[in-house]
Write a protein that holds these residues in place. Structure first.
Motif, PDB file in Angstrom:
ATOM      1  N   HIS A 213       0.833  -1.204   0.000  1.00 20.41           N
ATOM      2  CA  HIS A 213       0.000   0.000   0.000  1.00 20.41           C
ATOM      3  C   HIS A 213       0.869   1.257   0.000  1.00 20.41           C
ATOM      4  O   HIS A 213       0.587   2.227  -0.712  1.00 20.41           O
ATOM      5  N   ASN A 214       1.950   1.246   0.786  1.00 21.68           N
ATOM      6  CA  ASN A 214       2.843   2.405   0.834  1.00 21.68           C
ATOM      7  C   ASN A 214       3.633   2.577  -0.467  1.00 21.68           C
ATOM      8  O   ASN A 214       3.857   3.704  -0.919  1.00 21.68           O
ATOM      9  N   ILE A 215       4.041   1.465  -1.054  1.00 21.65           N
ATOM     10  CA  ILE A 215       4.742   1.548  -2.340  1.00 21.65           C
ATOM     11  C   ILE A 215       3.811   2.091  -3.416  1.00 21.65           C
ATOM     12  O   ILE A 215       4.240   2.797  -4.340  1.00 21.65           O
ATOM     13  N   ASP A 216       2.514   1.796  -3.303  1.00 21.28           N
ATOM     14  CA  ASP A 216       1.536   2.337  -4.253  1.00 21.28           C
ATOM     15  C   ASP A 216       1.606   3.867  -4.294  1.00 21.28           C
ATOM     16  O   ASP A 216       1.519   4.474  -5.373  1.00 21.28           O
ATOM     17  N   PHE A 217       1.723   4.480  -3.126  1.00 22.31           N
ATOM     18  CA  PHE A 217       1.800   5.938  -3.071  1.00 22.31           C
ATOM     19  C   PHE A 217       3.059   6.450  -3.771  1.00 22.31           C
ATOM     20  O   PHE A 217       3.020   7.447  -4.499  1.00 22.31           O
ATOM     21  N   ILE A 218       4.178   5.766  -3.533  1.00 20.80           N
ATOM     22  CA  ILE A 218       5.423   6.178  -4.176  1.00 20.80           C
ATOM     23  C   ILE A 218       5.320   6.050  -5.691  1.00 20.80           C
ATOM     24  O   ILE A 218       5.729   6.948  -6.443  1.00 20.80           O
ATOM     25  N   LEU A 219       4.771   4.907  -6.132  1.00 26.11           N
ATOM     26  CA  LEU A 219       4.633   4.694  -7.577  1.00 26.11           C
ATOM     27  C   LEU A 219       3.680   5.720  -8.181  1.00 26.11           C
ATOM     28  O   LEU A 219       3.919   6.236  -9.282  1.00 26.11           O
ATOM     29  N   GLY A 220       2.595   6.036  -7.459  1.00 22.91           N
ATOM     30  CA  GLY A 220       1.673   7.069  -7.946  1.00 22.91           C
ATOM     31  C   GLY A 220       2.362   8.412  -8.073  1.00 22.91           C
ATOM     32  O   GLY A 220       2.146   9.148  -9.044  1.00 22.91           O
ATOM     33  N   ASN A 221       3.209   8.739  -7.091  1.00 26.25           N
ATOM     34  CA  ASN A 221       3.982   9.988  -7.171  1.00 26.25           C
ATOM     35  C   ASN A 221       4.928   9.979  -8.363  1.00 26.25           C
ATOM     36  O   ASN A 221       5.110  10.999  -9.032  1.00 26.25           O
ATOM     37  N   ASP A 222       5.539   8.815  -8.604  1.00 25.65           N
ATOM     38  CA  ASP A 222       6.444   8.697  -9.755  1.00 25.65           C
ATOM     39  C   ASP A 222       5.714   9.017 -11.060  1.00 25.65           C
ATOM     40  O   ASP A 222       6.232   9.750 -11.914  1.00 25.65           O
ATOM     41  N   TYR A 223       4.519   8.452 -11.198  1.00 28.01           N
ATOM     42  CA  TYR A 223       3.754   8.699 -12.425  1.00 28.01           C
ATOM     43  C   TYR A 223       3.329  10.171 -12.526  1.00 28.01           C
ATOM     44  O   TYR A 223       3.343  10.753 -13.620  1.00 28.01           O
ATOM     45  N   ASP A 224       2.951  10.772 -11.390  1.00 23.00           N
ATOM     46  CA  ASP A 224       2.583  12.194 -11.400  1.00 23.00           C
ATOM     47  C   ASP A 224       3.782  13.072 -11.775  1.00 23.00           C
ATOM     48  O   ASP A 224       3.652  14.016 -12.571  1.00 23.00           O
ATOM     49  N   LEU A 225       4.939  12.752 -11.201  1.00 21.55           N
ATOM     50  CA  LEU A 225       6.146  13.507 -11.512  1.00 21.55           C
ATOM     51  C   LEU A 225       6.538  13.330 -12.977  1.00 21.55           C
ATOM     52  O   LEU A 225       7.004  14.276 -13.626  1.00 21.55           O
TER      53      LEU A 225
END
Length: 244
Positions: A213-225
């Protein structure tokens, strides 16, 4: 005498007009030269930004790939728990457990961006949209970094203690692959083994899923960036096109 005075007066007026015209021409040339210098300075900044953000686009793709691999490992471990195949696939499990610690933090190149912001060069950029994007970029990076810090803390405080108590983590060393031959790898399997009959599989699945779940947030940030980077590159290319 009247004719001579009239001629001198006309001559003086002509001289004044020539002087004024000369001054106007000099001012125009100076203004043109300053505009040329400003245009070249802007072009240099745009090229620097373009190179920086193209490199960042490559780096963010690498971060996306690593974090997606981490999430895939969470899925595969969960499938093994629910299929009751953990004890039958210990080598595969060791490899997947090793992947959980690979949490990629996107380290953006920002030398040119910081120079523009910190040295007051933002006004050199004439593209309003690009100025706004460059101004917001550091804040977006900071927000993403906060999520990474939280994920690493959760990994160290929750997931890792559970893994240490239940699995011989040294076995994950055997499954590692490094491109750098200078890094020494330990190749002997541990003499310890997991007691799968006493393993709390529900807790195991929960700590894995919390990590996922926490990695999901990081990956989502990566895609946003990544989308922001692509938008900035597009704005830079438009600004460069306007200069040609």
């Amino acid at each position: 005498m009247e004719n001579k005075t009239s001629k001198y007066f006309k001559y003086a007026i002509g001289e004044i007009i020539l002087v004024v015209i000369g001054i106007l021409i000099a001012l125009q040339l100076n203004n043109w030269n300053e505009q040329r210098k400003a245009s070249q300075a802007e072009k240099n900044l745009l090229i620097g930004l373009q190179n920086e953000f193209k490199l960042n686009l490559e780096k963010i793709d690498g971060s996306v790939e690593l974090n997606q691999t981490n999430i895939d490992a969470c899925f595969r471990i969960t499938e093994m728990i629910r299929d009751n195949t953990l004890e039958k696939q210990t080598v595969k499990l060791d490899s997947l457990l090793g992947r959980l610690g690979v949490i990629s933090s996107f380290d953006a190149r920002r030398a040119v961006t910081d120079e523009i912001i910190n040295s007051g060069k933002l006004d050199i950029l004439k593209n309003d949209a690009l100025r706004v994007l460059i101004t917001r970029w550091p804040a977006e990076l900071e927000e993403a970094r906060e999520d990474i810090g939280f994920t690493v803390m959760n990994y160290n405080n929750n997931l890792m203690p559970f893994l240490i108590d239940n699995f011989p983590l040294a076995n994950a060393e055997i499954t590692k692959k490094w491109e750098n031959d200078n890094i020494k790898m330990y190749s002997n399997p541990s003499s310890f083994s997991t007691n799968f009959s006493e393993l709390n599989t529900m807790k195991f699945e929960s700590v894995i899923w919390h990590h996922k779940h926490n990695i999901d947030f990081i990956l989502g940030n990566d895609y946003d960036l990544k989308e922001t980077i692509k938008t900035i590159i597009n704005a830079i290319e438009n600004a460069l096109a306007d200069k040609n």
